[in-house]
Design a protein around this motif. Sequence first.
Motif, PDB file in Angstrom:
ATOM      1  N   ASP A  86      -3.758  -2.572  -5.271  1.00 49.42           N
ATOM      2  CA  ASP A  86      -4.662  -1.526  -4.821  1.00 49.42           C
ATOM      3  C   ASP A  86      -3.887  -0.221  -4.644  1.00 49.42           C
ATOM      4  OD1 ASP A  86      -7.055  -0.400  -4.023  1.00 49.42           O
ATOM      5  OD2 ASP A  86      -7.295  -1.635  -2.225  1.00 49.42           O
ATOM      6  N   TRP A 115      -9.834  -3.947  -8.263  1.00 50.29           N
ATOM      7  CA  TRP A 115      -8.372  -3.908  -8.280  1.00 50.29           C
ATOM      8  C   TRP A 115      -7.876  -3.107  -9.477  1.00 50.29           C
ATOM      9  CZ3 TRP A 115      -7.946  -5.234  -3.629  1.00 50.29           C
ATOM     10  CH2 TRP A 115      -8.589  -6.346  -3.098  1.00 50.29           C
ATOM     11  N   ARG A 141      -3.206  -6.702  -1.734  1.00 48.00           N
ATOM     12  CA  ARG A 141      -4.076  -6.890  -0.577  1.00 48.00           C
ATOM     13  C   ARG A 141      -4.030  -8.288   0.028  1.00 48.00           C
ATOM     14  NH1 ARG A 141      -4.908  -2.140   1.751  1.00 48.00           N
ATOM     15  NH2 ARG A 141      -5.641  -0.597   0.245  1.00 48.00           N
ATOM     16  N   GLY A 149      -9.670   0.443  -3.295  1.00 47.39           N
ATOM     17  CA  GLY A 149     -10.402  -0.540  -4.092  1.00 47.39           C
ATOM     18  C   GLY A 149     -10.859  -1.750  -3.318  1.00 47.39           C
TER      19      GLY A 149
END
Length: 284
Positions: A126, A260, A163, A252
């Motif tokens: 991200d 992504w 993430r 994102g």
Amino acid sequence: MKLATFTAADQQFWGVVASNGMIALSPDFPKWKSLRNVIEAGAVQTVLDAAIGRPVTHAEGTFRWDIPVPDPEKIICVGVNFPDRNAEYKDGQDAPPNMSLFIRFPRSFVGHETPLTRPPETPQLDYEGEIAIVIGKGGRRIPEAEALSHIAGLTLCNEGTLRDWVRHAKFNVTQGKNWDGSGAMGPWLVPFTDPSQIADVHLQTRVNGDTRQDDRTGRMLFPVARQIAYISTFTTLVPGDIIVTGTPTGAGARFDPPVWLVPGDEIEIEADGIGILRNGVVDE
């Protein structure tokens, strides 16, 4: 004028950015190995003056941009620093009275125009567009009223994040924030001369031309002066240290479903008075 670090023919240089390339100054000042050393010596204006009237030494296309200060003692990042970012967590809590902080390593950043690296362990790469400040004058327990006088310059940061790896443990995000080459910094260092350079700056992130993040530094929950004062309470800031000041809403991860970064994407971070940081994405 803007300062930059770059590599040509496997040799790293620092110097001044010209309209059609770079003016390498490091060969003329061998006592200062990097821009960190220039900043430590209080010599930013000295090297800027040395570039006046000098020809370009490295034309566009003959060098690779590196992060402006490649050897900082520490990089400290401020999290959840815009009002809408706090609301994204949907936990019903007001913004906290103190800022969230975490550390990144220099190896986790690449320079302008070098692709971010998506690792094979996860696809959840991200973006986070941010302004970064570079400390010029060190100190401990710096008063907030004096904090801005401790800044040497400004640059841009794509604080790229994996993430799912920031959720591998209960109380930290270190794993998801420090993958090699997952973020970017640059292109250059803009010398800091006036508080207006950071007071209410328009900051925007675009992915493939689509605006994803759009806000102003005047809306920060913890302004830059407060960041310097707070951080210097518990650790001594030294010249060349970098503080990454926080990202607006719109990463994102906050889309439904999440969006992504993938190979072939182009991310641009832009801030008034600083410039544009541009990177692609490749698989490791």
